[in-house]
Design a protein around this motif. Structure first.
Motif, PDB file in Angstrom:
ATOM      1  N   LEU A  61      32.417  37.446  39.171  1.00 21.67           N
ATOM      2  CA  LEU A  61      32.420  37.832  40.492  1.00 21.67           C
ATOM      3  C   LEU A  61      31.262  38.989  40.158  1.00 21.67           C
ATOM      4  O   LEU A  61      29.711  38.732  38.446  1.00 21.67           O
ATOM      5  CB  LEU A  61      33.062  39.232  39.866  1.00 21.67           C
ATOM      6  CG  LEU A  61      33.275  39.523  40.661  1.00 21.67           C
ATOM      7  CD1 LEU A  61      33.956  39.965  41.801  1.00 21.67           C
ATOM      8  CD2 LEU A  61      32.603  41.348  40.301  1.00 21.67           C
TER       9      LEU A  61
ATOM     10  N   PHE B  77      32.461  44.731  41.237  1.00 21.56           N
ATOM     11  CA  PHE B  77      33.752  44.768  41.279  1.00 21.56           C
ATOM     12  C   PHE B  77      34.623  45.711  42.282  1.00 21.56           C
ATOM     13  O   PHE B  77      34.031  46.749  42.118  1.00 21.56           O
ATOM     14  CB  PHE B  77      34.067  44.801  39.609  1.00 21.56           C
ATOM     15  CG  PHE B  77      34.234  43.744  38.451  1.00 21.56           C
ATOM     16  CD1 PHE B  77      34.713  43.242  37.941  1.00 21.56           C
ATOM     17  CD2 PHE B  77      32.813  42.693  38.918  1.00 21.56           C
ATOM     18  CE1 PHE B  77      34.157  42.172  36.958  1.00 21.56           C
ATOM     19  CE2 PHE B  77      32.325  41.317  38.332  1.00 21.56           C
ATOM     20  CZ  PHE B  77      33.153  41.439  37.297  1.00 21.56           C
TER      21      PHE B  77
ATOM     22  N   SER C  65      39.350  45.857  36.853  1.00 19.72           N
ATOM     23  CA  SER C  65      38.257  45.292  38.124  1.00 19.72           C
ATOM     24  C   SER C  65      38.120  43.277  37.337  1.00 19.72           C
ATOM     25  O   SER C  65      38.655  43.386  36.048  1.00 19.72           O
ATOM     26  CB  SER C  65      37.048  45.759  38.415  1.00 19.72           C
ATOM     27  OG  SER C  65      36.596  45.698  37.188  1.00 19.72           O
TER      28      SER C  65
ATOM     29  N   TYR D 168      38.621  39.007  38.937  1.00 15.22           N
ATOM     30  CA  TYR D 168      38.693  37.608  39.319  1.00 15.22           C
ATOM     31  C   TYR D 168      38.824  36.688  38.745  1.00 15.22           C
ATOM     32  O   TYR D 168      38.815  36.540  37.968  1.00 15.22           O
ATOM     33  CB  TYR D 168      36.375  37.639  39.695  1.00 15.22           C
ATOM     34  CG  TYR D 168      35.695  36.894  38.490  1.00 15.22           C
ATOM     35  CD1 TYR D 168      36.038  36.151  38.448  1.00 15.22           C
ATOM     36  CD2 TYR D 168      35.342  38.345  38.396  1.00 15.22           C
ATOM     37  CE1 TYR D 168      35.163  35.192  37.296  1.00 15.22           C
ATOM     38  CE2 TYR D 168      34.021  37.854  37.223  1.00 15.22           C
ATOM     39  CZ  TYR D 168      34.414  36.244  36.968  1.00 15.22           C
ATOM     40  OH  TYR D 168      33.145  35.730  35.464  1.00 15.22           O
TER      41      TYR D 168
ATOM     42  N   HIS E 213      38.594  40.738  49.432  1.00 17.06           N
ATOM     43  CA  HIS E 213      39.325  40.332  48.012  1.00 17.06           C
ATOM     44  C   HIS E 213      38.436  39.078  48.517  1.00 17.06           C
ATOM     45  O   HIS E 213      39.057  38.440  47.253  1.00 17.06           O
ATOM     46  CB  HIS E 213      40.765  40.999  47.705  1.00 17.06           C
ATOM     47  CG  HIS E 213      40.553  42.378  47.432  1.00 17.06           C
ATOM     48  ND1 HIS E 213      39.806  43.315  46.807  1.00 17.06           N
ATOM     49  CD2 HIS E 213      41.215  43.517  48.541  1.00 17.06           C
ATOM     50  CE1 HIS E 213      40.274  44.641  47.076  1.00 17.06           C
ATOM     51  NE2 HIS E 213      40.711  44.406  48.134  1.00 17.06           N
TER      52      HIS E 213
ATOM     53  N   TYR F 133      36.592  32.586  45.816  1.00 18.68           N
ATOM     54  CA  TYR F 133      36.919  33.368  44.818  1.00 18.68           C
ATOM     55  C   TYR F 133      38.103  34.505  45.726  1.00 18.68           C
ATOM     56  O   TYR F 133      37.298  34.840  45.940  1.00 18.68           O
ATOM     57  CB  TYR F 133      35.572  33.550  43.846  1.00 18.68           C
ATOM     58  CG  TYR F 133      35.000  34.396  45.415  1.00 18.68           C
ATOM     59  CD1 TYR F 133      34.769  35.512  44.933  1.00 18.68           C
ATOM     60  CD2 TYR F 133      33.804  33.289  45.362  1.00 18.68           C
ATOM     61  CE1 TYR F 133      33.443  35.837  46.472  1.00 18.68           C
ATOM     62  CE2 TYR F 133      32.852  34.005  46.254  1.00 18.68           C
ATOM     63  CZ  TYR F 133      32.807  35.443  46.707  1.00 18.68           C
ATOM     64  OH  TYR F 133      31.810  35.787  47.922  1.00 18.68           O
TER      65      TYR F 133
ATOM     66  N   THR G 189      38.580  38.645  43.901  1.00 13.28           N
ATOM     67  CA  THR G 189      38.261  40.011  43.096  1.00 13.28           C
ATOM     68  C   THR G 189      39.440  41.089  43.562  1.00 13.28           C
ATOM     69  O   THR G 189      39.887  41.129  44.128  1.00 13.28           O
ATOM     70  CB  THR G 189      36.917  40.030  43.577  1.00 13.28           C
ATOM     71  OG1 THR G 189      36.898  40.969  45.447  1.00 13.28           O
ATOM     72  CG2 THR G 189      35.529  39.010  43.572  1.00 13.28           C
TER      73      THR G 189
END
Length: 326
Positions: free
Chosen positions: A22, A28, A40, A42, A295, A323, A325
């Motif tokens: 990330l 984040f 936070s 990822y 996300h 990805y 997050t």
């Protein structure tokens, strides 16, 4: 923003890893645990295929990286701690960010611990990037990764500046410095101008003294600029590095990205590297992306790399990356 390009030649841009990471820490999707603590992170993964000319190819379908980050704030002091996993890293799991910051309330902050280099337009954490692969760094690796030290930063609406004293600017392990000052101290500094709306101008320098893991001192100058105009972003960077013994040259990139909607965007990048009396290349990249939710995102990339002098004549890269997050 920063990248990790202290890897071996060809691996930096065409590494067949999996999922990436990330953006800078403020990007984040922070989850507040209470008034003092938040977390936070990822998880990312990808399929990557590279076809080298003359005939050679490789692919990989794997997790690339995961990061879990914790922030603590007791004004005027804050602390950040993160854990990082990457299958191809020197250690599978490592403490990545580990620093404490004191805010003087005057625009000046003082930070000590382990943190990311100032240098580099492209992010260390891939969800902050516009594409999958990095623009450059196959041979010179001018942009450092993480190191330990102390830094002092100043920022207001128009200007920003910072200086850092480090255990090293770069080391054989891009996730940490070399852990000592006596034989190879490092120094970094930068200036940035933000006085024109949507325009950022940034200039930085890094210096590693001679010794320890290096046979020669190394100096790097990095300049980048970005301009946002509605759904369009224009950016350019040039990084010059001199580590002696023929390891001298420069990297460059030009980037244009366009947001077609809140969900769909694409980046178009031209980049290259030139080494004095050594290899070089030009790289062409297209990277469309789709944001499924706030996300979860998916990104694709196709890149063609044309070498002027190397064991390969060219390389064609294709990747699909997702990805998440939190």
């Amino acid at each position: 923003t920063h990248s990790n390009n202290t890897q071996t030649p060809m691996i930096k841009n065409l590494k067949l890893a999996g999922l990436a990471a990330l953006a800078a820490i403020p990007a984040f999707a922070e989850v507040k645990l209470n008034e003092n603590f938040s977390t936070s992170g990822y998880i990312a993964g990808s399929y990557r295929y590279t076809d080298f000319d003359p005939s050679d190819s490789a692919d990989k379908f794997d997790i690339d990286a995961a990061k879990l980050l914790f922030n603590a704030s007791y004004k005027p002091v804050s602390a950040t701690l993160s854990f990082y996993y990457a299958p191809n890293a020197p250690e599978d799991v490592t403490v990545l960010d580990a620093f404490v910051t004191y805010d003087t309330g005057t625009g000046v902050t003082i930070t000590g611990g382990k943190f990311l280099s100032y240098l580099g337009y492209e992010a260390f954490d891939i969800p902050a990037m516009s594409q999958i692969s990095y623009a450059n760094g196959d041979f010179l690796a001018p942009i450092p990764g993480y190191h330990d030290g102390v830094k002092v930063d100043y920022s207001d609406e128009t200007f920003g500046a910072g200086v850092a004293v480090l255990d090293s600017v770069s080391s054989p392990n891009y996730l940490r410095g070399d852990g000592e000052l006596k034989d190879n101290a490092g120094f970094e500094g930068y200036l940035t101008y933000k006085g024109v709306k949507d325009l950022t101008l940034w200039a930085g320098v890094a210096y590693d003294t001679e010794g320890n893991h290096m046979a020669h001192s190394k100096v790097t100058y990095d300049f980048w600029a970005s301009y946002v105009m509605g759904p369009s972003t224009f950016a350019g960077e040039i990084a010059y590095s001199d580590a002696g013994f023929g390891a001298k040259g420069y990297n460059w990139l030009a980037l244009y990205s366009y947001a077609f909607s809140e969900q769909v965007s694409s980046a178009f990048r031209l980049s290259g590297e030139e080494v004095k009396d050594g290899p070089g290349y030009v790289k062409y990249t297209i990277a469309p992306a789709y944001k499924l939710t706030d996300h979860l995102s998916v990104r694709a990339e196709i890149s063609y790399q044309d070498y002027s002098s190397y064991v390969y004549d060219s390389a064609l890269f294709f990747g699909i990356q997702s990805y998440f997050t939190f």
